[in-house]
Every structure is written in structure tokens, then in C-alpha cells.
Design a protein around this motif. Structure first.
Motif, mmCIF file in Angstrom:
data_model
loop_
_atom_site.group_PDB
_atom_site.id
_atom_site.type_symbol
_atom_site.label_atom_id
_atom_site.label_comp_id
_atom_site.label_asym_id
_atom_site.label_seq_id
_atom_site.Cartn_x
_atom_site.Cartn_y
_atom_site.Cartn_z
ATOM 1 N N ARG A 29 0.851 -1.030 -0.002
ATOM 2 C CA ARG A 29 0.065 0.075 0.041
ATOM 3 C C ARG A 29 0.887 1.247 0.128
ATOM 4 N NH1 ARG A 29 -4.330 -0.780 4.662
ATOM 5 N NH2 ARG A 29 -2.458 -1.045 5.894
ATOM 6 N N PRO A 30 0.476 2.323 -0.614
ATOM 7 C CA PRO A 30 1.126 3.430 -0.478
ATOM 8 C C PRO A 30 1.319 4.065 0.910
ATOM 9 C CG PRO A 30 -0.827 4.196 -1.542
ATOM 10 C CD PRO A 30 -0.648 2.484 -1.239
ATOM 11 N N LYS A 31 2.143 4.909 1.364
ATOM 12 C CA LYS A 31 2.453 5.520 2.323
ATOM 13 C C LYS A 31 2.558 4.428 3.572
ATOM 14 C CE LYS A 31 1.380 10.059 2.173
ATOM 15 N NZ LYS A 31 2.590 10.999 2.590
ATOM 16 N N GLN A 32 3.387 3.777 3.639
ATOM 17 C CA GLN A 32 3.525 2.972 4.564
ATOM 18 C C GLN A 32 5.017 2.227 4.320
ATOM 19 O OE1 GLN A 32 1.139 -0.710 4.891
ATOM 20 N NE2 GLN A 32 2.270 -1.777 3.172
ATOM 21 N N VAL A 33 5.917 1.977 5.793
ATOM 22 C CA VAL A 33 7.112 1.558 5.715
ATOM 23 C C VAL A 33 7.087 0.624 6.848
ATOM 24 C CG1 VAL A 33 8.431 3.679 4.761
ATOM 25 C CG2 VAL A 33 7.802 3.215 7.261
ATOM 26 N N PHE A 34 8.027 -0.690 6.448
ATOM 27 C CA PHE A 34 8.156 -1.673 7.426
ATOM 28 C C PHE A 34 9.477 -1.378 8.071
ATOM 29 C CE2 PHE A 34 4.652 -4.243 6.730
ATOM 30 C CZ PHE A 34 4.224 -3.790 5.406
ATOM 31 N N VAL A 35 9.424 -1.642 9.599
ATOM 32 C CA VAL A 35 10.969 -1.406 10.205
ATOM 33 C C VAL A 35 10.993 -2.678 10.884
ATOM 34 C CG1 VAL A 35 10.776 1.074 10.304
ATOM 35 C CG2 VAL A 35 9.824 -0.307 12.378
ATOM 36 N N ALA A 36 12.158 -3.230 11.149
ATOM 37 C CA ALA A 36 12.498 -4.444 11.856
ATOM 38 C C ALA A 36 13.823 -4.341 12.576
ATOM 39 C CB ALA A 36 12.467 -5.537 10.913
#
Lengths: 371, 223
Positions: A157-164
């Protein structure tokens, strides 16, 4: 070791108030007039230094725990030897075979698709994504990876980032197996760099160079552009910036948290009984690390996809980053440490020392006036 | 099992007993290198065999304990050895400047440079002796001597006004002007009964610091 002086200054702005975490015993609350004794008594400062020499929270983050010896007696030792034989003699060749097979399949599909489907971008992207997921599955199979995924599968989806949280480059492979992410990584030399510039480019990965100070602005611009794009692969960022030993998390860089998008945390925890998956990049190269994984029994880990978070009104990016770090650490059951991961490569900023000096100076001057 | 060289060589070769400071450090480096290759080989073998516990024998531990007057327990010595090996990344037998300063908590300490001059190039036995002042079993005398040594950078047994000024400068940085520092020091010295140009010796330090408690204890983590 690269000494980056200008980025040290920039690191200052990244940091929340470290004094909140560090003991400030050198500010003893004194009473009354300043005496010679008070100036000569440097014991609190010495104690802090001694404490740092004996054990400090930063080095603990990068300690790879050696396996406890369990095989030094008559019957366990032959068992262990048998285990070595099985691992190196049977498992390892089988795994190398699987990996080679995987690469052959991958390359024979990827190269034609890359060159022949030049016009049909959408189809090309879809196939390349599937192929990258395939080769990552082959990699995971080559270490007998047992990965438990918890939570909803990430979608693009646009406007999302994943952090880990980050333990080794294999984090990326394990996550990529499930969903093709576009990741932001340090550019490596050697065969890894080759793969980075050819195959991973197609998934939309972004490269940076830790030792270049100006790189930060270029990278944040690229990040922003990627996140805005509707049909780019979801972006995966490891905000720690360096590999940590999966018992602690170091401070998150605020870059991922000031893009104005939703942040979806992912927590990764490896089970150390089978193998210590921490990649100590100062000790061995990635090839050695992979070989070590391929000659152990299995790589067992848990991956939790957590609830997406948005920045609360009135929250600064740094506070947001710390909050997400808290969520990830709590889920994975690891501790938080207030140090910046880049201190692995550079010295701490002199500002921290100056804070202590200022506190002491002020107390001296104040007591001087207390007559 | 396979006859690994014990750490006795590490302890023995690096202390060549020479009292001359400059020569001592250079010699230590050279002698330490001889044991590096055997140590690295044995470390690698140990890692393959899966046994990475301490390479110290009971004899080594007792020697180190004796050297620091029994202020540190045997378990603590084992922990300190692991810490020493962890800090000594290039396995040179001693911890160099870079390796100490790579510990951020140490690098941000205002007295790190002074302490650093005292610990640079120490082998493990001396490292433990250096840290013995922080033990809860160390006597007050020992702690005061330690503080005296930090002040007395040239090792001549006397702490002059400039030594006191140097330490105060380290502790306060640029937040007090040089004149103010001198003023403060002169004032407190006079109040305590010393003239500005008098030098302090260990007995003076004992007198000044001796009666009240010094908060100088560090707990050595024992696994």
C-alpha cells in the motif's frame, strides 16, 4: 575504521537525551562550602570509568555468545563427532546442491524475463518479484530455516514503511521470502554487491554508504520518493543501522519515522539453541557467515508482524522511533540500550563528555558562591 | 585435550619486569606478538571444538589473585579475563588505545585520557591489578593511593599545583575559565592549610580523603 567527523555532528540531532539513561553520579548533591576534599575526590568519575572498563552496555550488544561446551566426556564426545560428520558430510553437500539448483532455476527464469519483457513493465515486475521470493525461499531451505510467521501478511500500500530489528543480512532474506520488500541497505563489496546491483535493483532497493556524510540527504529524498509511489514494493528499513546480537536493540535512526507514513513494526527473534544467527561483520565476512549457517543444524526464528503505528500528535520523530522500538523489543523479548549503533564505526560525540563537564563545573561554581 | 598452550605464556612473557616505562611498553608489544599466533591458532581450534570457556588454568588465576592481594575473587578474575579478551580484539595480549576508546561509556568519561595513560599496554595481570582498586575488598589506603596515582601523572610521588589544575580542567572542560580554576584551587588549598606552590604527597591525600567514605566500588559481573 572510518572517522566521520561531520556525521558525528548530525548524530547529535538524532539522539534523545542520553543523560536520561546514563547514571549521573558525578553530580553528587553537595552540601555547604567547597573544600579541598571535594575537588580531590574524583571517585565517582573514576567509578564510572572503572564500570565502563569492566562491563558496558554497548559492547554487550555486539557480543556473539560462544556455545557452551557440552561434549567433553566419554559418550557425548563421539556423539558430537558424529554430529559434525552429519553436518559437514551429509547436510552441507545437500544444502549446497539445493542452493545451486535454486540459483540455476532462478537465473534461467530471471535473465530471459529481464531482457525479453522490457516493454511490459507491470508483468515484468510481477514475475521478478515472484522470482526473488523464490530464490529467497531456496536460501532459507539451504539453512533448513524454520520460520514461524505471526500476524497479517504485509501488503503493498502506498504511504507505509516496515521497520524491523536487525541481526544479520539473513533477516532480509527471511522477510523477503514471504513478501518482496524493497529494502534500504549498505552497499557491500564482492559478490553481495553484485547481487545488490543487479537483482535487487529490480525490486526497487535503495543503497547508501555509511561513510559518506552527504549521503543522508540523498537517501532521505529517495526514501520519500519511493514511499509516495503507488506501485513500488513495500519499503523495509532496519532503523538500527547495524547488526546487533538479537539480545538487545540499539537506538533507531529517525530517518524512517519522519517520512509522514504509517510505520509497521516487525519483530524478529532467533532461537539460539540451534545457531547464533548474529552476523559479527567485524569478525567474519558474509560468505563465512553463510557457510557457518549452512553447517549448523537449523535456523529457527519467529517473525511477528505487528500493528501499524502512526505518529501521535505532538510526538517528535525521535519519540516515535523510541516508541516503536519499545513495541518491537517487548514483542521479541529483548532489551533496549540507549546507544547509537554507528558508534561501532566512530567515536561518541564530545558533546556527551561536555554535558558531564558542565554539570560538574556548575556544581563547583555554585558551591563556591555558597559561602 | 589437545595440549593447548595455557595462558601462562601470556602472563609471563608480557611482564618482562623492566621498570623503565618506555622500554617496558615496547618490549611488551614485541614479546606479546610471539604468543599471538599460538593464541589465535588455539582460539580457532577451540571454537571449532565448541569449547570456548576460559583458557586460564587454576595456576594462572591464583597468580593473578596474588598479584592483586586477594582483592578480587577467582570467579571475578575469570569474568575479567573474558572481558579482556573481548576488548583485546586483535589478540595482541594487551588492550590498545583504539580498543579502549571503542567503549563509548569509557570514551565519554572526562578522565578517560588520564586513565588511559595508566592502562595503555597493560597485560592481563596488570589489568586486574589496575581494577582491584574498585573492588569492595580494597582498603581505603589502596583507593587513596589509586587516586593519588591518577593525579601524579609523572610518577614522582608529588602532586603539584599544575597536576591539580590539569585534573580540574579535565573535569570541568571549557565551562570554567582558566583563571577561575586557579582561583578556586588556590582558595580551597589555602583553606585546607596548603600554600599555592606546595606539593602534596600521599600522606596529605590520606589526611584529606581518609576520613570520609570514597564511593569507588564497581561490581564485576559474574556469569
Amino acid at each position: 575504521m572510518s572517522k566521520v567527523n561531520s556525521s558525528n555532528m548530525e548524530l547529535d540531532l538524532d539522539r534523545p537525551n542520553i543523560e536520561d539513561y546514563l547514571p549521573t553520579d558525578s553530580i553528587h548533591e553537595p552540601l555547604g562550602k567547597l573544600r579541598l576534599r571535594d575537588l580531590l575526590d574524583i571517585s565517582p568519575t573514576l567509578r564510572e570509568a572503572g564500570g565502563a572498563i569492566v562491563d558496558d552496555s554497548f559492547t554487550r550488544c555486539f557480543k556473539s555468545n560462544p556455545p557452551e561446551p557440552w561434549n567433553w566426556n566419554v559418550y557425548l564426545f563421539p556423539l558430537w563427532c558424529l554430529g559434525v560428520v552429519v553436518r559437514y558430510g551429509i547436510l552441507f553437500p545437500v544444502r549446497v546442491l539445493i542452493l545451486t539448483l535454486g540459483w540455476i532455476i532462478f537465473l534461467s527464469c530471471y535473465i530471459p524475463v529481464h531482457w525479453l519483457l522490457k516493454g511490459h513493465d507491470k508483468l515484468k515486475k510481477r514475475i521478478e518479484r515472484a522470482l526473488v521470493e523464490l530464490i529467497c525461499s531456496f536460501f532459507v531451505a539451504s539453512w533448513t530455516g524454520v520460520v514461524n510467521y505471526h500476524g497479517p501478511r504485509p501488503c503493498a500500500r502506498p504511504k507505509q514503511v516496515f521497520v524491523a530489528n536487525h541481526t544479520s543480512m539473513i533477516d532480509f532474506i527471511i522477510l523477503e521470502q514471504m513478501t518482496a520488500f524493497a529494502v534500504i541497505m549498505q552497499k557491500h563489496p564482492g559478490w553481495v554487491g553484485l547481487i545488490q546491483s543487479t537483482i535487487l535493483e529490480s525490486v526497487g532497493c535503495i543503497w547508501f554508504n555509511r561513510s559518506e556524510a552527504k549521503d543522508r540527504e540523498i537517501v532521505s529524498r529517495k526514501l520519500r520518493e519511493h514511499v509516495e509511489g503507488a506501485d513500488n514494493n513495500p519499503l523495509l528499513i532496519f532503523p538500527e543501522g547495524t547488526c546487533v546480537n538479537n539480545n538487545y536493540t540499539v537506538m533507531f535512526k529517525k530517518g524512517a519515522f519522519e517520512l509522514g507514513s504509517t510505520v509497521c513494526p516487525i519483530a524478529i527473534k532467533y532461537n539460539k539453541i540451534f545457531v547464533d544467527a548474529f552476523w559479527n561483520s567485524k569478525k567474519h565476512s558474509f560468505t563465512t557467515h553463510l557457510l557457518q549457517l549452512m553447517t549448523s543444524w537449523a535456523v529457527v526464528c519467529d517473525v511477528w508482524y505487528l500493528e501499524p503505528q502512526n505518529m501521535k500528535p505532538g510526538e517528535t520523530p525521535i519519540e516515535f522511533a523510541e516508541r516503536v522500538r519499545g513495541i518491537i523489543s517487548a514483542r521479541a523479548g529483548i532489551k533496549m540500550v540507549p546507544w547509537d549503533g554507528f558508534l561501532k564505526y566512530s567515536r561518541p560525540s564530545p558533546k556527551l563528555k561536555e554535558v558531564k563537564q558542565q554539570a560538574f563545573a556548575e556544581s563547583v561554581l555554585r558551591r563556591l558562591e555558597d559561602k | 585435550m589437545l595440549g593447548f598452550p595455557t595462558n601462562k605464556t601470556l602472563l609471563r612473557d608480557c611482564t618482562d619486569g623492566k621498570k623503565v616505562k618506555g622500554l617496558r611498553r615496547r618490549n611488551k608489544g614485541l614479546k606479546a606478538k610471539r604468543t599471538v599466533s599460538t593464541l589465535i591458532l588455539s582460539k580457532n581450534l577451540i571454537e571449532i571444538m565448541g569449547n570456548t570457556s576460559s583458557m586460564l588454568t587454576q595456576y594462572d588465576i591464583e597468580e593473578v589473585q596474588e598479584h592483586c592481594n586477594n582483592t578480587i575473587s577467582q570467579q571475578e578474575i575469570v569474568s575479567l579475563y573474558q572481558r579482556f579478551c573481548q576488548l583485546d580484539r586483535n589478540s595482541g595480549g594487551f588492550i590498545s588505545a583504539d580498543e579502549f576508546l571503542s567503549v563509548p561509556e569509557f570514551a565519554v568519561n572526562p578522565l578517560s585520557q588520564r586513565l588511559f595513560r595508566m592502562i595503555d599496554g597493560l597485560n592481563f595481570k596488570e589489568f586486574v591489578a589496575f581494577l582491584s582498586a574498585f573492588s569492595s575488598r580494597a582498603t581505603l589506603q589502596h583507593k587513596v593511593e589509586y587516586i593519588f596515582k591518577v593525579y601524579d601523572s609523572d610518577g614522582n610521588g608529588k602532586v603539584s599545583f599544575s597536576d591539580l589544575l590539569d585534573v580540574l580542567r579535565d573535569l570541568t572542560g571549557q565551562f570554567i575559565s582558566e583563571q577561575q580554576r586557579e582561583l578556586v584551587l588556590t582558595q580551597v588549598l589555602e583553606e585546607a592549610g596548603y600554600k599555592k606552590d606546595s606539593t602534596l604527597v600521599l600522606s596529605d591525600f590520606m589526611k584529606i580523603l581518609g576520613n570520609s567514605g570514597l564511593k569507588m566500588e564497581v561490581e564485576i559481573p559474574v556469569d
